[in-house]
Design an enzyme around this catalytic site. Sequence first.
Site, PDB file in Angstrom:
ATOM      1  N   GLU A  73       0.875  -1.170   0.000  1.00 29.73           N
ATOM      2  CA  GLU A  73       0.000   0.000   0.000  1.00 29.73           C
ATOM      3  C   GLU A  73       0.913   1.221   0.000  1.00 29.73           C
ATOM      4  OE1 GLU A  73      -2.891   0.192   3.101  1.00 29.73           O
ATOM      5  OE2 GLU A  73      -4.142  -1.376   2.224  1.00 29.73           O
TER       6      GLU A  73
ATOM      7  N   ASP B  95      -4.067   9.182  10.882  1.00 29.00           N
ATOM      8  CA  ASP B  95      -2.726   8.660  11.139  1.00 29.00           C
ATOM      9  C   ASP B  95      -2.134   9.245  12.407  1.00 29.00           C
ATOM     10  OD1 ASP B  95      -2.400   6.917   8.938  1.00 29.00           O
ATOM     11  OD2 ASP B  95      -2.068   8.637   7.624  1.00 29.00           O
TER      12      ASP B  95
END
Length: 285
Positions: free
Chosen positions: A48, A59
């Site tokens: 990814e 994140d």
Amino acid sequence: MPEPDAFFARRRPGRPGLAVFLNAGDPPLERLPELAAMLDENEVDCLELAVPFPDSVTDGPVVRRSAGRALAAGTGLEQTLAAVARIRPGLRRLRIALLADWSHTVRGTAPADFAAAVRDAGCDGLLLHGVPPRLRTAHYEAAHRAGLPLVSTCYAVSGPEAVAEAARHATAYLYLVAHYGRSGTSAAPDHARLARALTTVRAACAVPVAVGFGVKTAEDISRLAGLGADAAVVGSAGVARIEAALTQGRDPVEEFASFVRELRTAGGTVRRPDFAPDSAKEFHS
């Protein structure tokens, strides 16, 4: 378009598929060819690869710092796609799913043009982050017309409508996020709830289901396979190893190779859950 199970079709019997997340440009983009070759050799199924973008709300600090390093080095969509185009012809097993943020990377580009550029670079799939609801259909249709498989996402606590939408549009694999929170910072997932979610999601879609968030070790991967996941996605733990190598003057590709081998140490043994999961009919919230 690849067959629906193409991303994890070559995994060994009894061993879950493995996807690893990295920001393009961290380590430096010129190291991507040897890094991708290493992943291919070590039987990683999917990379990814994110086009770096700032201030991601999903994140944690490790991935944010990684994106910051990549952005400071000048890594953007053009550089990322050019790098993929260079490495893709030499890969035997590894597939590349591009992750791009709509607001930072895609906004202002026609969906058809963007999908064609990603396809033509040799990306095997696309995970598009943060697309406004009113524009999702246009991007889904553009990817379909381009023959570009899509990675869709939902959460273990997503309701039936969200699960159905994710299952309907996933043509590469479905990324099941184990829990809410930021990557690399959240508590361990509720395995009983995750097992119920996996049962529901797998019944709804025709592609593999990969689970991410909180996956750090070979033991985590084996446990997810025991719960019914087709594959595991490992992100922050690997990015942290790259950051440590860069900080301490070690080779980041060698360090990441060591990390991948650790992930595969117990990867051939599926660990069954320590509980009897409830019926999937109880998964509603």
